[in-house]
Design an enzyme around this catalytic site. Structure first.
Site, short mmCIF file in Angstrom:
data_model
loop_
_atom_site.label_atom_id
_atom_site.label_comp_id
_atom_site.label_asym_id
_atom_site.label_seq_id
_atom_site.Cartn_x
_atom_site.Cartn_y
_atom_site.Cartn_z
N ASP A 307 -57.33 3.62 15.48
CA ASP A 307 -58.56 4.36 15.70
C ASP A 307 -58.82 4.40 17.20
O ASP A 307 -58.20 3.70 17.98
CB ASP A 307 -59.73 3.81 14.86
CG ASP A 307 -60.39 2.62 15.49
OD1 ASP A 307 -59.66 1.82 16.09
OD2 ASP A 307 -61.61 2.50 15.38
N PHE A 377 -77.37 5.85 11.42
CA PHE A 377 -76.05 6.45 11.61
C PHE A 377 -75.10 6.00 10.50
O PHE A 377 -75.13 4.86 10.07
CB PHE A 377 -75.46 6.03 12.96
CG PHE A 377 -74.01 6.40 13.11
CD1 PHE A 377 -73.66 7.73 13.32
CD2 PHE A 377 -73.01 5.45 12.99
CE1 PHE A 377 -72.32 8.09 13.44
CE2 PHE A 377 -71.67 5.81 13.11
CZ PHE A 377 -71.33 7.13 13.33
N MET A 380 -69.99 8.57 7.55
CA MET A 380 -69.86 9.70 6.64
C MET A 380 -70.57 10.94 7.20
O MET A 380 -70.01 12.02 7.30
CB MET A 380 -70.49 9.35 5.27
CG MET A 380 -69.52 8.81 4.26
SD MET A 380 -68.10 9.89 4.04
CE MET A 380 -68.89 11.25 3.16
N ARG A 382 -72.01 11.12 10.24
CA ARG A 382 -71.80 11.13 11.71
C ARG A 382 -73.04 11.65 12.45
O ARG A 382 -72.95 12.37 13.43
CB ARG A 382 -70.54 11.92 12.05
CG ARG A 382 -69.30 11.08 11.68
CD ARG A 382 -68.00 11.76 11.95
NE ARG A 382 -67.83 12.88 11.07
CZ ARG A 382 -67.37 14.06 11.46
NH1 ARG A 382 -67.06 14.26 12.71
NH2 ARG A 382 -67.24 15.01 10.59
N ASP A 518 -60.92 -1.52 13.93
CA ASP A 518 -61.94 -2.55 14.09
C ASP A 518 -63.22 -2.26 13.32
O ASP A 518 -64.02 -3.14 13.10
CB ASP A 518 -62.28 -2.72 15.58
CG ASP A 518 -62.96 -1.49 16.16
OD1 ASP A 518 -62.80 -0.39 15.59
OD2 ASP A 518 -63.65 -1.63 17.18
N1 LIG Z 1 -75.49 6.09 16.79
C1 LIG Z 1 -75.02 7.31 16.58
N2 LIG Z 1 -75.84 8.31 16.22
C2 LIG Z 1 -75.37 9.53 15.99
N3 LIG Z 1 -74.08 9.88 16.08
C3 LIG Z 1 -73.21 8.95 16.44
C4 LIG Z 1 -73.62 7.61 16.70
N4 LIG Z 1 -72.52 6.90 17.02
C5 LIG Z 1 -71.48 7.73 16.96
N5 LIG Z 1 -71.87 8.97 16.60
C6 LIG Z 1 -71.02 10.14 16.42
O1 LIG Z 1 -70.28 10.03 15.22
C7 LIG Z 1 -68.88 10.16 15.50
C8 LIG Z 1 -68.08 9.38 14.53
O2 LIG Z 1 -68.29 8.01 14.71
P1 LIG Z 1 -67.27 6.97 14.05
O3 LIG Z 1 -67.76 5.60 14.35
O4 LIG Z 1 -66.99 7.36 12.66
O5 LIG Z 1 -65.94 7.25 14.81
P2 LIG Z 1 -65.58 6.93 16.30
O6 LIG Z 1 -66.13 5.59 16.62
O7 LIG Z 1 -65.93 8.06 17.18
O8 LIG Z 1 -64.06 6.92 16.26
P3 LIG Z 1 -63.09 5.79 15.79
O9 LIG Z 1 -62.91 6.04 14.35
O10 LIG Z 1 -61.91 6.07 16.61
O11 LIG Z 1 -63.68 4.46 16.10
C9 LIG Z 1 -68.75 9.73 16.92
O12 LIG Z 1 -67.62 10.28 17.52
C10 LIG Z 1 -70.02 10.29 17.54
O13 LIG Z 1 -69.86 11.65 17.82
MG LIG Z 2 -64.54 2.89 15.50
#
Ligand SMILES: Nc1ncnc2c1ncn2[C@@H]1O[C@H](COP(=O)(O)OP(=O)(O)OP(=O)(O)O)[C@@H](O)[C@H]1O
Ligand SMILES: [Mg+2]
Ligand SMILES: [K+]
Length: 682
Positions: A307, A377, A380, A382, A518
């Site tokens: 990831d 947050f 699912m 996002r 992670d």
């Molecule tokens: N606190 C938040 N509030 C709103 N949107 C968020 C928040 N944190 C992250 N996001 C959005 O949601 C997306 C998806 O987050 P997710 O944690 O699923 O994946 P990621 O951390 O970006 O990627 P990875 O899977 O590589 O860790 C993020 O890329 C960001 O655009």
């Molecule tokens: Mg992540």
């Protein structure tokens, strides 16, 4: 306490380990223990039989006492050497388990009963679901998840790494481990494991090998070895009537010697040590594997999924700028962003509140006084947000907010898309903020790629492993980070299930897949992967879903894991080849010795020109026992692994261990024959 100095400096043949292993070798003679190893169990039964016979013959004053005694002793040595090999392999883990037990000291915990009411309880009384407060200087009383606050934590007790790490609520760095120490600030922790079932407990059981199960490969090999043993047993048993018929009846001592020399004792003695040593090598690299099968699978991995956030990047995403939409002021955007982030306990959310405060002098608001509903947050949706006084504020991933606005009949303006692209091209994560049905602008979240990634991914490529980054982030950001880090491919806008489906697709093509992650959103994928490596810094869910935990939280640790897996498979293959081929020479030593008296023509087989029939048999038995000891270092250290194509490695190993296995015993048995003849003459 510093387990790492223990872990890294204790040599394989440390004096204390040798001493403990010698005792354990005797303890392991118990038939209940021996029964798990059919080949060596047969040798033990043989040793018991010859011992009884030795006593009976001694009383009746028949037989060649000197010869019979020596055979009996060397048979016992054969069993002891096998046990010693296994005990040596377990040795370093046992020493490490002792050190870890010291970290398991009882502490007092401050349990939060409700609101401001707290009570002192011993850490051993804590149960799953209890909430505790830990302040700077205190030991974290149990495994848990940070639900409030940020702190730096000294985890050297388990990782051996003295640099403090950040543990915080909300994000993917929320798991804390009992027995580690808070260095600064205050955190509130929800306990996630009962006493006796903690990470430290499991780690102790693991390094000690208490929970070690045979892998399917080992079981298959054991069945093969048992089959060979039965065949040779039948051959030796049917040999006696033939021997009697031809006028050369053999003693039980000679028959058992022949049997032990023919059955694959070398690999039978070292098989378990090879597996344990492989697991131990992982521990030396700060990786804890809960399944031996995963270690073997690692040796054959084709695809590695990682990831992005927290694995390839540092993972501490911080808001760095507000980019407002046309007709919206920066302050207006900052206000909405801050409001929607006040109850957002993710690192991203907190950093937005901080930036708004710093840049636009917005005061932190008291949430309780406002009539608000918070939308947390999730990986699912996002998105996250707040409904407050008729204002509906949402922030989130670009596609998520774009869809959301589309449904409300007000598509995202072109200028906002441009801001998004600008942020994404730089490798940052754009969060779009919307109020009611209107896009207010973009928040730039900055993250940086961890150092040295590119070289490490190149190494993986050289090993023939394809790397794919999967992320919940948008394709532009993903492309920028993928290019910078040097992965082969990427998948963006992935929900937790997409990560798992990608693994399933790869597996359906017959590929072995490793996954490093992670976050809680990685947990399903970590569970589906053949090798699931969770970062120690990650969430509890991720650590439980995988079959390995990397205490260093290093995403490219897979390079070492793969090398160790390959080395384990190669060592087992090499020693099996050696074991079976080195039994051939013993045949040439023993068969002529048994029958040369009645069939002088068999002397043609005595190509080693051994001194006498008795010295020939004894030499073969002694060689058979000593070769186990001689190979212990190789079994424990593993054969040298180089990143070469599998076919080349196989050819080389067949040559070295197959041909070597045939030649070495001829030389060895001859030398032993010379020595015992000299000793006898002296
Ligand atoms: N606190 C938040 N509030 C709103 N949107 C968020 C928040 N944190 C992250 N996001 C959005 O949601 C997306 C998806 O987050 P997710 O944690 O699923 O994946 P990621 O951390 O970006 O990627 P990875 O899977 O590589 O860790 C993020 O890329 C960001 O655009
Ligand atoms: Mg992540
Ligand atoms: K043998």
């Amino acid at each position: 306490m510093n387990t790492s100095s223990n872990r890294k400096t204790r040599s394989l043949f440390d004096g204390e380990i040798l001493r403990r292993a010698s005792f354990d070798a005797v303890r392991k003679l118990s038939p209940i223990v021996m029964m798990r190893n059919p080949v060596m169990f047969v040798v033990e039964i043989g040793s018991v039989l010859t011992t009884i016979l030795l006593v009976v013959d001694g009383v009746r004053k028949i037989g060649h006492f000197g010869f019979d005694l020596q055979i009996t002793l060397w048979l016992w040595f054969t069993v002891l050497f096998a046990n010693f090999a296994e005990a040596m392999a377990e040795g370093r883990g046992k020493a490490q388990a002792d050190a870890l037990r010291k970290a398991k000291s009882e502490t007092m915990a401050v349990r939060i009963v409700k609101d401001d009411v707290t009570e002192q309880v011993p850490s051993s009384k804590l149960r799953v679901g209890d909430i505790v407060r830990v302040v700077a200087g205190e030991m974290i009383p149990g495994d848990g998840e940070v639900i409030e606050g940020v702190a730096s934590v000294d985890e050297s007790a388990i990782t051996g790494e003295s640099a403090p790490v950040i543990r915080e609520a909300g994000g993917d760095r929320s798991a804390v481990t009992g027995g580690t120490r808070v260095l600064s600030d205050v955190i509130v922790v929800r306990i996630t494991s009962n006493p006796g079932e903690t990470f430290l407990d499991r780690m102790i059981a693991l390094v000690e090998g208490a929970e070690r199960q045979k892998t399917p490969n080992e079981i298959a090999l054991n069945i093969l070895l048992s089959g060979l043993t039965i065949i040779f047993l039948l051959a030796v048993v049917t040999l006696q009537p033939f021997a009697i018929y031809s006028g050369a009846p053999q003693t039980i001592f000679v028959l058992i010697s022949l049997l032990v020399c023919l059955i694959p004792t070398t690999i039978g003695a070292l098989l378990s040590a090879i597996g344990i040593a492989g697991m131990d090598r992982l521990v030396q690299h700060n990786v804890l594997a809960t399944s031996g099968r995963a270690v073997e699978a690692a040796g054959d991995v084709d695809t590695l999924l990682l990831d992005k956030t927290g694995t390839i990047t540092i993972g501490n995403r911080q808001a760095s700028a507000f980019l407002p939409a046309p007709g919206v002021s920066s302050a207006q955007l900052a206000d909405a962003a801050q409001l929607s982030s006040l109850p957002d306990e993710t690192p991203e959310g907190r950093s937005i509140v901080v930036l708004a405060k710093e840049k636009y002098d917005l005061r932190g608001r008291e949430l309780a006084s406002l009539n608000a509903q918070f939308i947390p947050f999730s990986a699912m949706t996002r998105m996250s947000g707040i409904d407050i006084d008729g204002r509906i504020i949402r922030k989130g991933a670009v596609d998520a907010i774009a869809n959301y606005l589309e449904k409300l009949g007000n598509p995202m303006p072109k200028e906002v898309r441009e801001s998004v692209e600008e942020v994404a091209r730089s490798g940052g994560t754009p969060l779009v903020v919307a109020e009611n049905n209107r896009a207010l602008g973009v928040i730039h979240l900055k993250d940086i790629v961890k150092g040295g990634m590119r070289e490490r991914f190149e190494q993986l490529r050289a090993m023939g492993i394809r790397t794919i980054m999967i992320t919940g982030d948008n394709p532009l950001t993903a492309a920028a980070i993928a290019r910078e880090a040097g992965v082969d491919d990427f998948l963006a806008e992935a929900k937790p299930k997409d990560k798992m489906d990608l693994i399933r697709r790869e597996q359906a093509q017959g590929k072995l897949v490793a996954m490093t992650g992670d976050g809680t959103n990685d947990a399903p994928a970590l569970a589906q992967a053949d090798v699931g490596v969770a970062m120690n810094s990650g969430t509890q869910a991720a650590k439980e879903a995988g079959n390995m935990v990397d205490l260093d939280s290093n995403p490219t640790k897979l390079i070492e894991i793969v090398a160790i897996g390959k080395q384990l498979l190669m060592t087992r293959g090499a020693l099996t080849t050696f074991s079976i081929s080195n039994d051939v020479a013993k045949y040439f030593a023993i068969i002529p010795a048994m029958f040369a008296g009645v069939f002088p023509v068999l002397n043609a087989l005595n190509i080693m020109h051994l001194h006498s029939p008795e010295s020939a048999i004894l030499s073969a038995v002694i060689f058979n026992a000593l070769v186990i000891v001689a190979l212990i270092p190789l079994a424990l250290r593993g054969v040298a692994y180089k990143a070469l194509p599998a076919a080349t490695l196989l050819k080389k190993n067949l040559l070295v261990y197959g041909l070597g296995g045939i030649i070495v015993p001829f030389v060895g048995i001859k030398l032993i024959d010379i020595v015992i003849t000299l000793v006898h003459l002296a």
